[in-house]
Structure formats: structure tokens, C-alpha cells
Write a protein that holds these residues in place. Structure first.
Motif, PDB file in Angstrom:
ATOM      1  N   UNK A 211      13.344   5.157  56.959  1.00 25.06           N
ATOM      2  CA  UNK A 211      12.709   6.282  57.513  1.00 25.06           C
ATOM      3  C   UNK A 211      12.306   5.982  59.029  1.00 25.06           C
ATOM      4  N   UNK A 212      12.648   6.808  59.836  1.00 23.99           N
ATOM      5  CA  UNK A 212      12.595   6.491  61.284  1.00 23.99           C
ATOM      6  C   UNK A 212      11.026   6.238  61.744  1.00 23.99           C
ATOM      7  N   UNK A 213      10.931   5.322  62.587  1.00 26.25           N
ATOM      8  CA  UNK A 213       9.552   4.834  63.100  1.00 26.25           C
ATOM      9  C   UNK A 213       8.531   5.940  63.246  1.00 26.25           C
ATOM     10  N   UNK A 246      -0.170  -0.360  59.397  1.00 27.93           N
ATOM     11  CA  UNK A 246       1.260  -0.108  59.112  1.00 27.93           C
ATOM     12  C   UNK A 246       1.860  -1.213  58.254  1.00 27.93           C
ATOM     13  N   UNK A 247       1.410  -2.431  58.844  1.00 28.83           N
ATOM     14  CA  UNK A 247       2.092  -3.600  58.230  1.00 28.83           C
ATOM     15  C   UNK A 247       1.968  -3.693  56.661  1.00 28.83           C
ATOM     16  N   UNK A 248       0.907  -3.187  56.295  1.00 26.14           N
ATOM     17  CA  UNK A 248       0.571  -3.403  54.918  1.00 26.14           C
ATOM     18  C   UNK A 248       1.362  -2.408  53.958  1.00 26.14           C
ATOM     19  N   UNK A 249       1.995  -1.485  54.763  1.00 27.38           N
ATOM     20  CA  UNK A 249       2.885  -0.462  53.951  1.00 27.38           C
ATOM     21  C   UNK A 249       4.177  -0.974  53.770  1.00 27.38           C
ATOM     22  N   UNK A 250       4.512  -2.255  54.242  1.00 30.92           N
ATOM     23  CA  UNK A 250       5.891  -2.817  53.897  1.00 30.92           C
ATOM     24  C   UNK A 250       5.911  -3.064  52.416  1.00 30.92           C
ATOM     25  N   UNK A 251       7.079  -2.613  52.003  1.00 32.68           N
ATOM     26  CA  UNK A 251       7.376  -2.872  50.500  1.00 32.68           C
ATOM     27  C   UNK A 251       7.287  -4.446  50.146  1.00 32.68           C
ATOM     28  N   UNK A 252       6.791  -4.892  48.889  1.00 33.59           N
ATOM     29  CA  UNK A 252       6.917  -6.335  48.607  1.00 33.59           C
ATOM     30  C   UNK A 252       7.960  -6.458  47.373  1.00 33.59           C
ATOM     31  N   UNK A 253       8.618  -7.426  47.225  1.00 34.37           N
ATOM     32  CA  UNK A 253       9.522  -7.744  46.161  1.00 34.37           C
ATOM     33  C   UNK A 253       8.611  -8.326  44.792  1.00 34.37           C
ATOM     34  N   UNK A 263      12.620  -1.064  60.063  1.00 36.89           N
ATOM     35  CA  UNK A 263      11.940   0.079  60.489  1.00 36.89           C
ATOM     36  C   UNK A 263      10.470   0.117  60.790  1.00 36.89           C
ATOM     37  N   UNK A 264       9.755  -0.600  59.844  1.00 34.28           N
ATOM     38  CA  UNK A 264       8.267  -0.651  59.900  1.00 34.28           C
ATOM     39  C   UNK A 264       7.831  -1.626  60.975  1.00 34.28           C
ATOM     40  N   UNK A 265       8.866  -2.579  61.453  1.00 34.39           N
ATOM     41  CA  UNK A 265       8.535  -3.684  62.454  1.00 34.39           C
ATOM     42  C   UNK A 265       8.637  -2.737  63.820  1.00 34.39           C
ATOM     43  N   UNK A 266       9.788  -2.009  63.673  1.00 33.52           N
ATOM     44  CA  UNK A 266       9.967  -1.166  64.886  1.00 33.52           C
ATOM     45  C   UNK A 266       8.678  -0.328  65.149  1.00 33.52           C
ATOM     46  N   UNK A 326      12.135  17.227  74.185  1.00 35.55           N
ATOM     47  CA  UNK A 326      13.190  17.247  73.476  1.00 35.55           C
ATOM     48  C   UNK A 326      14.033  16.321  72.991  1.00 35.55           C
ATOM     49  N   UNK A 327      13.942  14.980  73.629  1.00 34.91           N
ATOM     50  CA  UNK A 327      14.551  13.743  73.353  1.00 34.91           C
ATOM     51  C   UNK A 327      13.740  12.743  72.497  1.00 34.91           C
ATOM     52  N   UNK A 328      14.370  12.154  71.730  1.00 38.77           N
ATOM     53  CA  UNK A 328      13.675  11.050  71.170  1.00 38.77           C
ATOM     54  C   UNK A 328      14.741   9.411  71.331  1.00 38.77           C
ATOM     55  N   UNK A 329      13.877   8.551  71.283  1.00 39.74           N
ATOM     56  CA  UNK A 329      14.834   7.186  71.450  1.00 39.74           C
ATOM     57  C   UNK A 329      15.327   6.903  70.108  1.00 39.74           C
ATOM     58  N   UNK A 330      16.461   5.953  70.549  1.00 30.42           N
ATOM     59  CA  UNK A 330      17.394   5.565  69.255  1.00 30.42           C
ATOM     60  C   UNK A 330      16.547   4.746  68.608  1.00 30.42           C
ATOM     61  N   UNK A 331      16.757   4.442  67.335  1.00 31.06           N
ATOM     62  CA  UNK A 331      15.824   3.933  66.221  1.00 31.06           C
ATOM     63  C   UNK A 331      16.754   3.372  65.112  1.00 31.06           C
ATOM     64  N   UNK A 332      16.112   2.664  64.263  1.00 35.00           N
ATOM     65  CA  UNK A 332      16.731   2.299  62.884  1.00 35.00           C
ATOM     66  C   UNK A 332      16.241   3.169  62.000  1.00 35.00           C
ATOM     67  N   UNK A 333      17.337   4.019  61.309  1.00 35.37           N
ATOM     68  CA  UNK A 333      17.165   5.450  60.411  1.00 35.37           C
ATOM     69  C   UNK A 333      18.620   5.236  60.175  1.00 35.37           C
ATOM     70  N   UNK A 334      18.787   6.123  58.838  1.00 36.86           N
ATOM     71  CA  UNK A 334      20.070   6.697  58.466  1.00 36.86           C
ATOM     72  C   UNK A 334      20.454   7.702  59.372  1.00 36.86           C
TER      73      UNK A 334
END
Length: 533
Positions: A211-213, A246-253, A263-266, A326-334
Motif C-alpha cells: 500500500x503506498x505510504x 503508524x509503527x504499531x500498524x506494522x503486521x506481526x508474524x 512501505x510502513x517504514x517509508x 498533480x505529481x507524487x514521489x516514487x514509492x514502494x507500492x505495486x
């Protein structure tokens, strides 16, 4: 033969990345006038011919001497005795077949006497190694015709440039470290809907980590606002708490260890920029309040008409904000998620530009001009860059040289440090004074250097007295300038040639912000300074 589009793209590849097709087109439509094909003059022109200006005209009444050949790569032994403008034009033209070169075998003074309007036809006039009386005359002619004038001088180890332009507007100023225009503090309806379409809690692992940051920050900001009385995180402590949120939203195994979700780190890293309040920069507000923006007529340049249209958009439709960039930065996302998000911003930017177009149309109608006077493309570019608009106003040479309007404060405050680059400005002014009185530059004739030191000191003192400059110039500088003997060393000419060409390209392309208004380079100390004189 003119180059085809593909070969042109190949030839000018690097510069097209800098200033784009439209910047290149401006260059190709320009006609540059160079006065005096000295080492500095030909270095400037070389750096304009290579990137592909449309045409140049060299004005120079001098004949090539052995001294010219010694420091100028664009003159050869066979040029000696020929007119310098003609000899330099022939060799400069070999650099780029797309550029048309012309020359005029006359002194600028003669042209000013007989045909001052000759200089009105150029995109920019560059005067090199000109005596003071000539550049002041020429400055007056060009100022009244609103033709940009760049004065350059290499004197020994000192380089000097002065830009004279009444008003220069810049749409694409290309600022360093510009903040993204994300509107997360004031999301527009389409962005809100798009963010809502994401359900972070019920996504599978792959979607969650792709998911985009921007979406992540927007989601967590919504939650934060609902829990903090609609107040976004403002200070360092609150932003740290928001990052943790936000950090708390990172999934845990299954072992309770956080997954590797880049993406969460970003998102955590981008909190500061993402939470930058959406506001109109003070420079743009000042332009909104200027007379040119608020009193448009049929003579008003398109920059101000578009600015007035953007101002009306801000007041009526933009909720106090400029059009979306109208522009967005490059980011980790599909790719799919990234493109969808990109399209949300892009579509909004197009809608805003279309709304501004309607205001432009209305304004053009009100001043009796056809709606197609300003192309749609220009309006889109203007809207995209509306946060970065700049206008440069330089003072006229007449104001700089008049005793009543001289910028005494700037000069005297800089001279609190007796080795400030300002001392070179005062020395160059004194050198011009010396030339007016003695018809040669100090130290040109070896046998009278000592005599010239005394005469130059008198010129320095008379300049300081006439302008009431309460400053002190060390004798070392007077001796140094006499030792220069008006030499134009190629290494200094080459540095100044690159710098001046860069400024000329800024003026021609209306991209990047030119300096205002005096630039001095010292090859002795390898330092430079810009002054508003």
C-alpha cells in the motif's frame, strides 16, 4: 540541413532533461547578440552555440592581433589582420550546424550613433570588455526597449557580470528540495474517496505491504484527528507519537515479530513532509498583491494574466489553495496501486488547470484578446509550477551609476570587510575612470607601471569622494590591478564564459532564477559573490 526530431533528441539529450522540449524550443527561437569576440566573448558564445541557440550576431569593429590569438581558442594565426567578428563567427559556426551565425564589422558606438534600434531585435545582448561610456549608452537603449542586457568583463584574475533586465518572469524556477504537494492536511474529495477505498485491517499480507505510504499516512492521520480534537501533530513530540502510531500498524508474524513492511517504514520517514501545511508561499502572495497582477490590460504579458486567473481560482474554487500540482514521489507500492493514486492527483490537477483556463479565457475577453492567445499547454505548465513562480527586477545602470540613487548602503556595509569581493567592484569602476581619463588601462605599458599606480590611486579616491563612499581600499589592490595590465587570461575568461552562458539560457528559456544583479568572481581566492547594486 536541420536535424530531424529523433537526431535532435539524441544530440541534445542531457539538456532536454534539464529544461524540456519547450525550453529547447525557446533556445532555438532565440537570437543572441555578442559585442566583442574577445576570449570571454567567444567562450560565452561557445556555451550557447553548443546547446543550440537559433542564431547569433557578433558586433566587433576590432582587427585580430597576435595578443588575441594568444588567449582565444576561436582565433588562429591565419586570422591576424582580419576582422575579429568575422574570424570568430567562422570558427564558432563549426561547433553546431543547427545555429546560424552573423557578424557586423562595426563598433557598438557607431551602431548606437547610426541605428540604435539595431539592438532591439535580439533575445539578449551580451556586452564584453566594453568601456563604461559605451555600456551606459547601450544600457539606456536596451532598458527602454525591455531587451535583457548582460555585461561581462574579465580583468586579470577578476570576473564581473551585471544583468540588466527591467522585469524577468520565471514559471519553472526548479527549486532545490521542493516539498511535494500532497494535500493530506486538506484532502480534496477524490483523494478522500480513494483513501476510503483501502481497508488496511482486512487486507492480505501482500496488499498490506504494497500500500503506498501516502495512503498509510492519510489513514492514520484520520484516526489521529478523531482522537485529538481534529488537531494534526504539530511539534516534535506529537510527530514522534504519530510515527509510533503508524509503527504499531506494522503486521506481526505468529511469533509477535514485526514483518518487514518497507512501505510502513517509508510512511514513518515521510511524516514530516507529509504533514507540511498546504499554504501559498509568501513570494507568490506578494505577486498576487502586485500591481501587474491586479491591473491587467491588453498589453499585459501572459505571465501576469495567468497569475490573475490563478488568484481568482484560489479565491473562488481552490479553498484558499493553489491548483494541485498533480505529481507524487516514487514509492514502494505495486504498480496498480501506485498508478491509481497517481491518477487521483493527476486528474485533480487537470480539473484545476481547466478551471484556471476558464478564468484566463474570461480575462482575455475582458481585455479584448482572443481566447487562444494563451495556449492550454502554457496554462497547465503555469498551474503545475504555481508554487514556484518568481519575478526578477534589476535596477537600471542609470540608477546604479547616479550619485543620487547609488546603493551606498550595500557598498559600505560590504566594505566593513576590506577584503570583501565588493573591493573588486570598486576597483573595476576606478579602472573605467582611469580609461576615460587616459585612453588606456593602467599597467598596459610596462615602462609606466609606477606612474599608473599613482594615477589609479587618484581615480580610486575621486570615485570614493564623488559617491561619498566612506570606505578604505588597500594599496595592495591598486598595485594588483596595475599588474594585471588589462590582461584577459583564458582560465578566467573560460569560467566567466560558462557562468554567463548559464545566465543567458535562464533569461532565454524563462527557467531557473537568474542572479540579481551583479556577480563578481575572484580567481585569486576562488570565491564569488552576488550584490544588488
Amino acid at each position: 540541413m536541420a536535424a530531424t526530431k529523433a537526431s535532435k533528441e539524441q544530440k541534445y539529450d542531457r539538456q532536454l532533461r534539464l529544461w524540456g522540449d519547450h525550453g529547447q524550443e525557446s533556445l532555438e527561437n532565440s537570437h543572441v547578440c555578442l559585442i566583442n569576440a574577445t576570449a570571454t566573448g567567444t567562450e560565452i558564445l561557445k556555451n550557447l552555440v553548443l546547446p543550440g541557440i537559433g542564431a547569433f550576431t557578433i558586433v566587433d569593429g576590432h582587427v585580430v592581433t597576435g595578443e588575441d590569438v594568444g588567449n582565444n581558442f576561436f582565433l588562429s594565426n591565419s586570422s591576424i589582420g582580419k576582422n575579429r567578428a568575422q574570424a570568430a563567427t567562422e570558427l564558432l559556426q563549426e561547433l553546431n550546424s543547427d545555429v546560424s551565425g552573423n557578424f557586423v564589422e562595426e563598433s557598438p558606438d557607431k551602431l548606437l550613433d547610426n541605428d540604435p534600434e539595431f539592438f532591439h531585435r535580439f533575445s539578449i545582448v551580451i556586452g564584453v570588455q566594453l568601456p563604461e561610456s559605451t555600456f551606459l549608452r547601450l544600457g539606456t537603449v536596451l532598458w527602454s526597449a525591455s531587451v535583457p542586457f548582460l555585461i561581462c568583463k574579465t580583468y586579470g584574475l577578476i570576473g564581473y557580470m551585471r544583468l540588466v533586465v527591467q522585469e524577468h518572469t520565471v514559471i519553472e524556477s526548479h527549486p532545490d528540495n521542493a516539498l511535494e504537494d500532497l494535500r493530506l492536511d486538506q484532502p480534496f474529495a477524490e483523494l478522500k474517496d480513494h483513501v476510503k477505498s483501502y481497508d488496511l485491517d482486512n487486507m492480505d499480507k501482500k496488499d498490506h505491504s504494497h500500500t503506498p505510504w501516502i495512503i498509510i499516512v492519510a489513514k492514520y492521520l484520520e484516526k489521529w484527528l478523531s482522537e485529538h480534537n481534529c488537531q494534526p501533530p504539530k511539534n516534535y513530540k506529537e510527530k514522534e507519537a504519530f510515527r509510533q502510531f503508524i509503527r504499531e500498524g506494522i503486521r506481526k508474524n505468529e511469533n509477535g515479530v514485526p514483518e518487514d513492511e518497507e512501505n510502513f517504514e517509508e510512511a514513518i520517514k515521510s511524516v514530516n513532509t507529509a504533514l507540511t501545511p498546504t499554504k501559498i508561499p509568501s513570494v507568490v502572495k506578494d505577486l498576487f498583491n502586485s500591481e501587474q497582477c491586479n491591473n491587467v490590460t491588453s498589453q499585459t504579458p501572459s505571465f501576469w494574466l495567468m497569475l490573475q486567473a490563478v488568484k481568482e481560482f484560489v479565491l473562488n474554487e481552490g479553498n484558499g489553495s493553489l491548483p494541485v500540482r498533480g505529481t507524487i514521489p516514487d514509492m514502494i507500492a505495486d504498480s496498480q496501486k501506485f498508478i491509481k493514486l497517481q491518477n487521483v492527483y493527476r486528474t485533480k490537477a487537470m480539473q484545476d488547470a481547466a478551471a484556471v483556463s476558464k478564468y484566463v479565457e474570461r480575462l482575455l475577453q475582458s481585455v479584448g484578446k482572443p481566447p487562444e492567445s494563451i495556449p492550454e499547454q502554457d496554462i497547465k505548465l503555469f498551474c503545475k509550477n504555481s508554487s514556484f513562480l518568481r519575478v526578477v527586477h534589476c535596477r537600471s545602470l542609470a540608477d546604479e551609476y547616479s550619485v543620487d540613487t547609488v546603493n551606498r548602503d550595500e557598498i559600505t556595509s560590504c566594505m566593513d570587510n576590506p577584503d570583501s569581493e565588493m573591493v573588486f567592484y570598486l576597483m573595476l569602476r576606478s579602472i573605467d575612470r582611469f580609461y576615460q581619463q587616459h585612453s588606456h588601462f593602467p599597467g598596459v605599458y610596462n615602462y609606466q607601471v609606477e606612474e599608473d599606480i599613482i594615477k589609479l590611486k587618484l581615480c580610486v579616491n575621486s570615485l570614493l569622494q564623488e559617491y561619498n563612499f566612506n570606505v578604505n581600499i588597500k594599496d595592495d589592490y591598486i598595485h594588483e590591478f596595475c599588474r594585471y595590465g588589462a590582461a584577459e587570461p583564458h582560465m578566467v575568461a573560460s569560467f566567466l564564459g560558462g557562468s554567463a552562458a548559464q545566465e543567458a539560457i535562464k533569461i532565454i528559456s524563462h527557467q531557473f532564477v537568474p542572479f540579481s544583479n551583479t556577480f563578481i568572481y575572484s580567481a585569486m581566492s576562488q570565491t564569488s559573490a552576488t550584490f544588488q547594486l
